[in-house]
Enzyme design. Structure first.
Site, PDB file in Angstrom:
ATOM      1  N   HIS A  72      -9.464   0.799   4.842  1.00 48.73           N
ATOM      2  CA  HIS A  72      -8.201   0.985   5.571  1.00 48.73           C
ATOM      3  C   HIS A  72      -8.482   1.879   6.784  1.00 48.73           C
ATOM      4  O   HIS A  72      -9.307   2.793   6.716  1.00 48.73           O
ATOM      5  CB  HIS A  72      -7.157   1.630   4.653  1.00 48.73           C
ATOM      6  CG  HIS A  72      -5.794   1.638   5.258  1.00 48.73           C
ATOM      7  ND1 HIS A  72      -5.414   2.568   6.202  1.00 48.73           N
ATOM      8  CD2 HIS A  72      -4.735   0.810   5.095  1.00 48.73           C
ATOM      9  CE1 HIS A  72      -4.168   2.313   6.576  1.00 48.73           C
ATOM     10  NE2 HIS A  72      -3.731   1.251   5.923  1.00 48.73           N
TER      11      HIS A  72
ATOM     12  N   GLU B   2      -5.619  -5.512  10.447  1.00 50.03           N
ATOM     13  CA  GLU B   2      -4.617  -4.475  10.697  1.00 50.03           C
ATOM     14  C   GLU B   2      -4.931  -3.776  12.019  1.00 50.03           C
ATOM     15  O   GLU B   2      -5.747  -2.847  12.046  1.00 50.03           O
ATOM     16  CB  GLU B   2      -4.649  -3.439   9.567  1.00 50.03           C
ATOM     17  CG  GLU B   2      -4.306  -3.999   8.208  1.00 50.03           C
ATOM     18  CD  GLU B   2      -3.658  -2.941   7.335  1.00 50.03           C
ATOM     19  OE1 GLU B   2      -2.509  -3.145   6.922  1.00 50.03           O
ATOM     20  OE2 GLU B   2      -4.274  -1.893   7.110  1.00 50.03           O
TER      21      GLU B   2
ATOM     22  N   GLY C 185       2.126   1.784  10.929  1.00 53.31           N
ATOM     23  CA  GLY C 185       3.045   2.914  10.824  1.00 53.31           C
ATOM     24  C   GLY C 185       3.723   3.281  12.139  1.00 53.31           C
ATOM     25  O   GLY C 185       4.347   4.333  12.247  1.00 53.31           O
TER      26      GLY C 185
ATOM     27  N   ASN D 248       0.868  -1.177   0.000  1.00 50.28           N
ATOM     28  CA  ASN D 248       0.000   0.000   0.000  1.00 50.28           C
ATOM     29  C   ASN D 248       0.907   1.229   0.000  1.00 50.28           C
ATOM     30  O   ASN D 248       1.506   1.549   1.020  1.00 50.28           O
ATOM     31  CB  ASN D 248      -0.886  -0.044   1.257  1.00 50.28           C
ATOM     32  CG  ASN D 248      -1.671   1.235   1.465  1.00 50.28           C
ATOM     33  OD1 ASN D 248      -1.756   2.079   0.578  1.00 50.28           O
ATOM     34  ND2 ASN D 248      -2.253   1.378   2.656  1.00 50.28           N
TER      35      ASN D 248
ATOM     36  N   LYS E   5       0.141   4.294  -0.303  1.00 50.08           N
ATOM     37  CA  LYS E   5      -0.490   5.485   0.309  1.00 50.08           C
ATOM     38  C   LYS E   5      -0.260   6.727  -0.559  1.00 50.08           C
ATOM     39  O   LYS E   5      -0.127   6.620  -1.777  1.00 50.08           O
ATOM     40  CB  LYS E   5       0.012   5.688   1.748  1.00 50.08           C
ATOM     41  CG  LYS E   5      -0.139   4.425   2.584  1.00 50.08           C
ATOM     42  CD  LYS E   5      -0.018   4.682   4.070  1.00 50.08           C
ATOM     43  CE  LYS E   5      -0.024   3.363   4.809  1.00 50.08           C
ATOM     44  NZ  LYS E   5      -0.094   3.512   6.251  1.00 50.08           N
TER      45      LYS E   5
ATOM     46  N   GLU F 197      -7.009   4.276   7.996  1.00 49.57           N
ATOM     47  CA  GLU F 197      -6.854   5.715   7.737  1.00 49.57           C
ATOM     48  C   GLU F 197      -8.116   6.279   7.084  1.00 49.57           C
ATOM     49  O   GLU F 197      -8.516   7.411   7.344  1.00 49.57           O
ATOM     50  CB  GLU F 197      -5.607   5.962   6.868  1.00 49.57           C
ATOM     51  CG  GLU F 197      -4.334   5.752   7.681  1.00 49.57           C
ATOM     52  CD  GLU F 197      -3.110   5.345   6.874  1.00 49.57           C
ATOM     53  OE1 GLU F 197      -3.127   5.452   5.630  1.00 49.57           O
ATOM     54  OE2 GLU F 197      -2.130   4.893   7.504  1.00 49.57           O
TER      55      GLU F 197
ATOM     56  N   SER G  66       3.231  -2.685  10.532  1.00 50.98           N
ATOM     57  CA  SER G  66       4.669  -2.717  10.792  1.00 50.98           C
ATOM     58  C   SER G  66       5.322  -4.055  10.439  1.00 50.98           C
ATOM     59  O   SER G  66       6.193  -4.537  11.172  1.00 50.98           O
ATOM     60  CB  SER G  66       4.957  -2.321  12.245  1.00 50.98           C
ATOM     61  OG  SER G  66       4.529  -0.990  12.474  1.00 50.98           O
TER      62      SER G  66
HETATM   63  C1  PEP Z   1      -0.831  -0.083   6.245  1.00 54.72           C
HETATM   64  O1  PEP Z   1      -0.915   1.124   6.116  1.00 54.72           O
HETATM   65  O2  PEP Z   1      -1.706  -0.834   5.755  1.00 54.72           O
HETATM   66  C2  PEP Z   1       0.306  -0.616   6.983  1.00 54.72           C
HETATM   67  C3  PEP Z   1       0.256  -1.863   7.374  1.00 54.72           C
HETATM   68  O3  PEP Z   1       1.343   0.253   7.231  1.00 54.72           O
HETATM   69  P1  PEP Z   1       2.765  -0.117   7.912  1.00 54.72           P
HETATM   70  O4  PEP Z   1       3.262  -1.369   7.253  1.00 54.72           O
HETATM   71  O5  PEP Z   1       3.623   1.070   7.600  1.00 54.72           O
HETATM   72  O6  PEP Z   1       2.504  -0.303   9.349  1.00 54.72           O
END
Ligand code: PEP
Length: 251
Positions: free
Chosen positions: A96, A168, A174, A11, A13, A98, A213
């Protein structure tokens, strides 16, 4: 042994220029040969065409990070699922955290988007997950129920077989603080059990990705868990070397 093929999805972003997106896509396309898993990259909408061309002929699938719930109409600024499909995209991420937190997307809207993605002959990657506060106050199951029930009600349980679910935990996205493999496996198994109560075959076939992460050094342990079928990768997907190392960890 399950017949589920692992999927690693990047992703990207709100990052990159046309040039940097093409360069990253080419570097990934050049390194995916002989991987046993499916590899997917999800650039921003404006880069879909350039990235489609950059990965032509390679074993890399293309996806988007969001889409409208409607297929067409007076919805200024929106991008419809059929528009995304025109780029040869096979997946769209919906819900997601976000989008839920920053853009106020409800589970009902996320479910409508998932339906729109399927109606455009693509697979939605449906993100679910709890905040730290929700986890610590014992609401994990009820949060997952609310998020999953909305899509199950809208799509019907049979159609869930043609989706990907991404667990997630919001507190792991993040932050550099991944869920432990035990924590992640526990939740993946809760999700699969919930689906199995409705349809065992759907539960056995649907892929459940972990996101939050994931890095080259923790991917293998996470992906080796019984109910983890790959990952949804944010930060580490912006570097071809680390993304490819994560893809390799599914083997
Ligand atoms: C994400 O935004 O879906 C995500 C898992 O981000 P990160 O790997 O940076 O934690």
């Amino acid at each position: 042994m399950s017949a589920r093929t692992s999927l690693v999805a990047g992703n990207w972003k709100l990052n990159g220029t046309r040039a940097s997106a093409v360069a990253l896509a080419k570097d990934i396309a050049g390194g995916v040969e002989a991987l046993g898993s499916e590899v997917l990259i999800c650039p921003g909408f404006a880069h879909l065409g350039d990235v489609q061309a950059a990965i032509a002929g390679a074993s890399v699938a293309l996806g988007a990070q969001n889409c409208a719930a409607e297929a067409s109409g007076a919805f200024t600024g929106e991008v419809a699922a059929p528009m995304v499909a025109e780029f040869g995209a096979q997946y769209v991420i919906v819900g997601h955290s976000e989008r839920r937190a920053l853009f106020g997307e409800s589970s009902e809207l996320v479910a409508s988007k998932a339906l729109a993605v399927q109606q455009a002959n693509m697979q939605p990657i449906i993100c679910v997950g709890e905040t730290l506060e929700q986890r610590e106050s014992g609401q994990l199951q009820s949060v997952l129920d609310e998020q999953l029930n909305a899509v199950i009600d809208k799509l019907g349980i049979a159609a869930i077989a043609h989706t990907v679910i991404a667990y997630e935990p919001v507190w792991a996205i993040g932050t550099g603080k991944s869920a432990s493999s035990e924590q992640a496996q526990e939740v993946h198994s809760m999700i699969r059990k919930k689906l199995a109560d409705l349809d065992e075959s759907v539960a056995g076939n649907v892929r459940i990705l972990y996101g939050g992460s994931v890095k080259p050094d923790n991917a293998e342990e996470l992906f080796s868990q019984t109910d983890i079928d790959g990952g949804l990768i944010g930060g580490a997907a912006l570097n071809a070397e680390s993304f490819l190392a994560i893809c390799q960890a599914t083997d």
